[in-house]
Design a protein around this motif. Structure first.
Motif, PDB file in Angstrom:
ATOM      1  N   THR A  37       0.858  -1.184   0.000  1.00  0.00           N
ATOM      2  CA  THR A  37       0.000   0.000   0.000  1.00  0.00           C
ATOM      3  C   THR A  37       0.893   1.233   0.000  1.00  0.00           C
ATOM      4  O   THR A  37       1.950   1.259   0.642  1.00  0.00           O
ATOM      5  CB  THR A  37      -0.927   0.053   1.232  1.00  0.00           C
ATOM      6  OG1 THR A  37      -0.138   0.035   2.415  1.00  0.00           O
ATOM      7  CG2 THR A  37      -1.879  -1.121   1.246  1.00  0.00           C
ATOM      8  N   ARG A 119     -11.840   6.019 -10.055  1.00  0.00           N
ATOM      9  CA  ARG A 119     -11.128   4.843  -9.540  1.00  0.00           C
ATOM     10  C   ARG A 119     -10.316   4.244 -10.682  1.00  0.00           C
ATOM     11  O   ARG A 119     -10.776   4.183 -11.817  1.00  0.00           O
ATOM     12  CB  ARG A 119     -12.093   3.768  -9.032  1.00  0.00           C
ATOM     13  CG  ARG A 119     -12.918   4.178  -7.840  1.00  0.00           C
ATOM     14  CD  ARG A 119     -12.067   4.174  -6.561  1.00  0.00           C
ATOM     15  NE  ARG A 119     -12.856   4.476  -5.393  1.00  0.00           N
ATOM     16  CZ  ARG A 119     -12.968   5.677  -4.836  1.00  0.00           C
ATOM     17  NH1 ARG A 119     -12.353   6.696  -5.357  1.00  0.00           N
ATOM     18  NH2 ARG A 119     -13.698   5.856  -3.757  1.00  0.00           N
ATOM     19  N   VAL A 144      -3.961  -4.065  -9.291  1.00  0.00           N
ATOM     20  CA  VAL A 144      -3.625  -2.727  -8.813  1.00  0.00           C
ATOM     21  C   VAL A 144      -4.931  -1.955  -8.665  1.00  0.00           C
ATOM     22  O   VAL A 144      -5.827  -2.077  -9.498  1.00  0.00           O
ATOM     23  CB  VAL A 144      -2.733  -1.996  -9.843  1.00  0.00           C
ATOM     24  CG1 VAL A 144      -2.398  -0.598  -9.374  1.00  0.00           C
ATOM     25  CG2 VAL A 144      -1.478  -2.779 -10.131  1.00  0.00           C
ATOM     26  N   VAL A 146      -6.250   2.114  -7.467  1.00  0.00           N
ATOM     27  CA  VAL A 146      -5.833   3.469  -7.097  1.00  0.00           C
ATOM     28  C   VAL A 146      -7.067   4.336  -6.886  1.00  0.00           C
ATOM     29  O   VAL A 146      -8.001   4.310  -7.690  1.00  0.00           O
ATOM     30  CB  VAL A 146      -4.945   4.099  -8.203  1.00  0.00           C
ATOM     31  CG1 VAL A 146      -4.509   5.506  -7.817  1.00  0.00           C
ATOM     32  CG2 VAL A 146      -3.738   3.225  -8.509  1.00  0.00           C
ATOM     33  N   ASP A 153      -2.957   3.840  -3.116  1.00  0.00           N
ATOM     34  CA  ASP A 153      -2.963   2.746  -4.081  1.00  0.00           C
ATOM     35  C   ASP A 153      -2.490   1.455  -3.432  1.00  0.00           C
ATOM     36  O   ASP A 153      -1.725   1.467  -2.477  1.00  0.00           O
ATOM     37  CB  ASP A 153      -2.155   3.076  -5.339  1.00  0.00           C
ATOM     38  CG  ASP A 153      -0.711   3.448  -5.086  1.00  0.00           C
ATOM     39  OD1 ASP A 153      -0.456   4.413  -4.369  1.00  0.00           O
ATOM     40  OD2 ASP A 153       0.175   2.744  -5.615  1.00  0.00           O
TER      41      ASP A 153
END
Length: 166
Positions: A37, A119, A144, A146, A153
């Motif tokens: 993170t 997003r 992934v 974010v 993220d």
């Protein structure tokens, strides 16, 4: 002079022990998983011809490896919107710098507008050739996510380190 040589030899032994310890703890603790993170912020934004080149940098943690910094170079194609108006198609290179080396990831993603804001979701693939230190020769893939509004993220998936014998 003799004290200097003994001191240098002791330093070399300690350094070798630290590197071996990092390799052992990384292989024992990662267990084939990559969980990281970060909180990042834009460092550079360059719009041009419906594409945006974005560089973000931040700090965070990688489970089993400790604190890390990241630099992510993103090319965002705003003309290709796979999830509707206001979205974009992204490709990125992520560099995660940790005490044991540098982990390089190739990413593809899409920016979507949602009821709670923009997003980004996508996938990554580990680049073992570009990675260094204990991550040289690594492989793996995953997801992934974010949140552009907060800069938060996450990276989650597999990370298989090359065995020391290889």
């Amino acid at each position: 002079m003799r004290k200097l040589i003994i001191s240098l030899a002791a330093s070399a032994v300690i350094t070798a022990g630290v590197v071996a310890g990092l390799q052992d703890s990384a292989q024992a603790s990662d267990n084939g998983r990559l969980e990281a993170t970060f909180t990042a912020r834009p460092v550079s934004v360059t719009p041009n011809l419906g594409m945006v080149e974005l560089i973000v940098s931040g700090t965070g943690t990688v489970q089993g490896f400790g604190t890390a910094t990241e630099v992510v170079g993103v090319v965002e194609d705003q003309a290709a919107s796979p999830c509707g108006a206001g979205g974009a198609s992204d490709s990125a290179e992520r560099r995660i710098v940790m005490q044991g080396g540098v982990l390089e990831l190739h990413e593809t993603a899409m920016l979507c507008m949602t009821a709670s804001g923009p997003r980004v979701t996508g996938t990554y693939r580990v680049d073992g050739q570009a990675s260094t230190g204990i991550f040289a020769g690594a492989r793996g893939a995953g997801n992934v996510a974010v949140d552009p509004a907060t800069g938060h993220d996450t990276v989650s998936g597999t990370l298989i380190l090359r065995s020391p014998e290889a």
